[in-house]
Design a protein around this motif. Structure first.
Motif: not given
Ligand code: PQQ
Length: 247
Positions: A80, A77-78, A60-61, A144, A186
């Motif tokens: 995650r 974001w990466r 989903k990420d 999230s 996060d």
């Protein structure tokens, strides 16, 4: 006329109240697990089904990142995906989850194959992946934010599992211990993103609805576990005790 946007503080309080009311730390399965009330097979059923969630989080990420045009947001974001997949040598959260599977007596290859996951778990987790793929980015980030509430549940789980189950040790619980340091950054980023970008009442309402949806995704998984393995209504095709054990 559209309602006025809430202040940043009021909107944050509204998001936190959703967690206080609906997060899955309020589910009876959570209390049973960390209170030592689960049988070994109930713990195994949880590990097998929760694999569905673990395995889909980096997907989903990746779905999220595929829609982001802003390189700064992608860069933030990466991490995650890296947290869950890790490098070839050391692995990441996925490998740590399979270490937990091994510790509770399961064959990690059986768990990683995803066989035996209950239909409700599959539907709930797939719904989350689709939500993140299809809905506005703001709603996807808001979904999230259940992670705001996760460090507390992870700390309770470490303490409860260590106190009550023989399989619990540093290796088997490494997944949760690592999340304690991974998640706060996060969630700080995600919360700031949502508070900043939800700049109309309409967007705030949508973000709050996304967080409610996500609490439902988590709750539905524990409902399914309770129905299947505590009450003994195992759905057709789902894991049956004795299957998939390590040899
Ligand atoms: O054990 C839990 O109760 C729990 C809950 C959640 C959550 O709140 O979605 C996550 C996690 N763990 C987790 O380990 C994790 O990596 C994670 C990622 C996400 C997300 O939505 O991106 N949630 C969660």
């Amino acid at each position: 006329m559209q309602d006025q946007a809430q202040s940043r503080e009021d909107f944050e309080a509204r998001l936190r109240a959703i967690g206080a009311e609906r997060y899955h730390d309020r589910h009876p399965f959570h209390a049973r697990l960390h209170g030592g009330g689960c049988t070994p097979d109930e713990v195994r059923a949880w590990v097998i089904n929760r694999w569905m969630y673990q395995s889909r989080i980096p997907m989903k990420d990746a779905a999220f990142m595929s829609r982001v045009e802003d390189p700064d947001l992608r860069r933030a974001w990466r991490k995650r995906i890296e947290d869950h997949d890790g490098g070839i040598a050391e692995g990441g959260g996925i490998r740590r989850w399979l270490a937990l599977a091994r510790a509770v007596g399961l064959d990690p290859d059986y768990v990683a194959g995803g066989k035996g996951i209950m239909p409700a778990t599959r539907f709930a987790v797939d719904a989350y992946v689709r939500f993140v793929r299809d809905m506005p980015l703001l709603d996807a980030v808001a979904a999230s934010l259940t992670e705001l509430f996760a460090p507390k549940i992870h700390a309770q789980r470490i303490e409860g599992l260590l106190a009550h189950y023989d399989f619990a040790d540093d290796t088997s619980l490494a997944y949760f211990r690592k999340r304690l340091t991974e998640a706060p950054g996060d969630v700080k980023f995600g919360l700031d993103y949502v508070l900043t970008h939800a700049d109309t009442r309409e967007k705030q309402d949508a973000a709050a609805a996304a967080l409610v949806f996500k609490t439902d995704v988590l709750w539905a998984q524990l409902d399914a576990l309770w129905h299947g393995y505590v009450e003994g209504n195992i759905p057709p095709g789902a894991w049956r005790p004795g299957e998939g054990m390590a040899t």
